[in-house]
Structure formats: C-alpha cells, structure tokens
Write a protein that holds these residues in place. Structure first.
Motif, PDB file in Angstrom:
ATOM      1  N   PRO A 155      -6.195   5.367  -1.017  1.00 47.22           N
ATOM      2  CA  PRO A 155      -5.158   6.252  -0.475  1.00 47.22           C
ATOM      3  C   PRO A 155      -5.702   7.571   0.055  1.00 47.22           C
ATOM      4  O   PRO A 155      -5.084   8.191   0.913  1.00 47.22           O
ATOM      5  N   GLY A 202      -7.894  -1.089   2.409  1.00 46.93           N
ATOM      6  CA  GLY A 202      -6.999  -0.468   3.378  1.00 46.93           C
ATOM      7  C   GLY A 202      -6.771   0.993   3.054  1.00 46.93           C
ATOM      8  O   GLY A 202      -6.733   1.375   1.888  1.00 46.93           O
ATOM      9  N   SER A 203      -6.632   1.794   4.101  1.00 47.52           N
ATOM     10  CA  SER A 203      -6.290   3.204   3.920  1.00 47.52           C
ATOM     11  C   SER A 203      -5.068   3.508   4.771  1.00 47.52           C
ATOM     12  O   SER A 203      -4.929   2.978   5.871  1.00 47.52           O
ATOM     13  N   PRO A 250     -11.490   3.375   4.285  1.00 52.14           N
ATOM     14  CA  PRO A 250     -11.507   2.033   3.688  1.00 52.14           C
ATOM     15  C   PRO A 250     -12.902   1.396   3.689  1.00 52.14           C
ATOM     16  O   PRO A 250     -13.127   0.356   4.292  1.00 52.14           O
ATOM     17  N   VAL A 272      -1.779   0.777   8.540  1.00 52.72           N
ATOM     18  CA  VAL A 272      -2.893   0.703   7.603  1.00 52.72           C
ATOM     19  C   VAL A 272      -4.171   0.436   8.382  1.00 52.72           C
ATOM     20  O   VAL A 272      -4.199  -0.408   9.270  1.00 52.72           O
ATOM     21  N   LEU A 281      -7.379  -1.265   8.086  1.00 50.65           N
ATOM     22  CA  LEU A 281      -7.827  -2.319   7.187  1.00 50.65           C
ATOM     23  C   LEU A 281      -9.244  -2.779   7.540  1.00 50.65           C
ATOM     24  O   LEU A 281      -9.503  -3.167   8.678  1.00 50.65           O
ATOM     25  N   LEU A 298       0.834  -1.209   0.000  1.00 48.70           N
ATOM     26  CA  LEU A 298       0.000   0.000   0.000  1.00 48.70           C
ATOM     27  C   LEU A 298       0.867   1.256   0.000  1.00 48.70           C
ATOM     28  O   LEU A 298       0.662   2.166  -0.810  1.00 48.70           O
ATOM     29  N   HIS A 354      -7.670  -3.964  -2.081  1.00 47.04           N
ATOM     30  CA  HIS A 354      -7.202  -2.749  -2.741  1.00 47.04           C
ATOM     31  C   HIS A 354      -7.200  -1.624  -1.730  1.00 47.04           C
ATOM     32  O   HIS A 354      -7.754  -1.741  -0.642  1.00 47.04           O
ATOM     33  N   SER A 355      -6.509  -0.539  -2.092  1.00 49.16           N
ATOM     34  CA  SER A 355      -6.380   0.549  -1.125  1.00 49.16           C
ATOM     35  C   SER A 355      -7.174   1.774  -1.557  1.00 49.16           C
ATOM     36  O   SER A 355      -7.478   1.953  -2.739  1.00 49.16           O
ATOM     37  N   GLU A 358      -3.787   3.848  -6.026  1.00 47.83           N
ATOM     38  CA  GLU A 358      -4.430   2.701  -5.391  1.00 47.83           C
ATOM     39  C   GLU A 358      -3.574   1.462  -5.641  1.00 47.83           C
ATOM     40  O   GLU A 358      -3.067   1.260  -6.738  1.00 47.83           O
TER      41      GLU A 358
END
Ligand SMILES: [Zn+2]
Length: 151
Positions: A90, A117-118, A94, A126, A128, A25, A87-88, A32
């Motif tokens: 950013p 996740g962010s 999330p 993260v 999640l 990430l 996937h993230s 992303e």
C-alpha cells in the motif's frame, strides 16, 4: 528497458480477476492485502482466472502479510490449479521487498507466480507486477519479472 538475456514469461490475468484484486486491495487499505491465484500453465507462461482473497493475520499488517492458515490450507487442498500468490504494497512500489524474499521459501515449491500490487489512488487503479518463481541449480528460489497481460 534493457533486458539482454531471456525475456520474461507471460502471465495473463482475466478481466474479472484483475477487478477482484483491485477491489480486495482497496478494501484492505491502509493494510497489506493478500490472496492466492488459481489458473494453469500455457504455452508462453500462465493464465490466471481465479483470485481468492485471504485474511492477512500479520501482527503488523501495515508493512507485512501473513496468510490466515485456515484460508491457506483450504486453498491448498481445493485442487491442483493453485498457481500463485498476490499481496499488496500500500505504501511502496510493487517490487519484492527484502522480507518478501525471505518469506519466499515458505511457498515457492507450491507456486509459480508471485504478484504484487500497489494502489494508484488518483485513478483508483492498481499497478500490478508479476514474477515467475524459478528454482536454481542450488535449490534457491528467485523471482524473474514476468509480462502481465490483462483481459
Ligand atoms: Zn511485499
């Protein structure tokens, strides 16, 4: 937290997997990042022990992800323990976006877990979130929040 109906399934993530997701990430920022999760069903939910990073080939990777088709096909053919997608986000929380829900039918029949996740850049961690992919009587897929356990 009010959850009057069923409680979510448990998704447990190995420590190694958690570190690999975080690394992928942060390496991908500001874009992303995406990848797949391999593991198995357990009594109360699912156990994830492998994260496979994938290339994001979206034309606008700042706000979208599209798995590189070679990466995706390779993982689909590799065995029967393909269980989820990561996937993230950013630049946002999330939680599934409108676009994520629209894309869901592309993978939903193959997968059981959806993770987003962010980055929490202040402490390089993260945030999640995990969701179980459920299929309703109407054939439509929905995402139900799951309980993510680490370690
Ligand atoms: Zn998304």
């Amino acid at each position: 937290m009010t959850e009057p109906h069923e409680t979510g399934q448990e998704v447990s993530l190995s420590a190694l997997c958690g570190r690999q997701i975080a690394e992928h990430l942060f390496l991908g920022l500001p874009y992303e990042a995406c990848g797949v999760l391999r593991g198995k069903a357990t009594a109360g939910g699912m156990r994830i022990d492998t994260f496979v990073p994938m290339r994001n080939v979206a034309p606008d990777p700042l706000h979208r992800f599209v798995l590189h088709p070679e990466d995706w096909i390779r993982e689909c053919l590799r065995g029967d323990d393909l269980i989820g997608l990561f996937h993230s986000h950013p630049h946002s929380l999330p939680v599934p976006s409108e676009e994520d829900l629209q894309q869901l039918p592309l993978f939903a029949d193959l997968l059981r877990v959806y993770m987003i996740g962010s980055p929490d850049e202040a402490n390089e961690k993260v945030q999640l979130n995990g969701y179980s992919i459920l299929k309703g009587m109407d054939g439509l897929h929905t995402l139900q929040p799951a309980i993510v356990k680490h370690g």
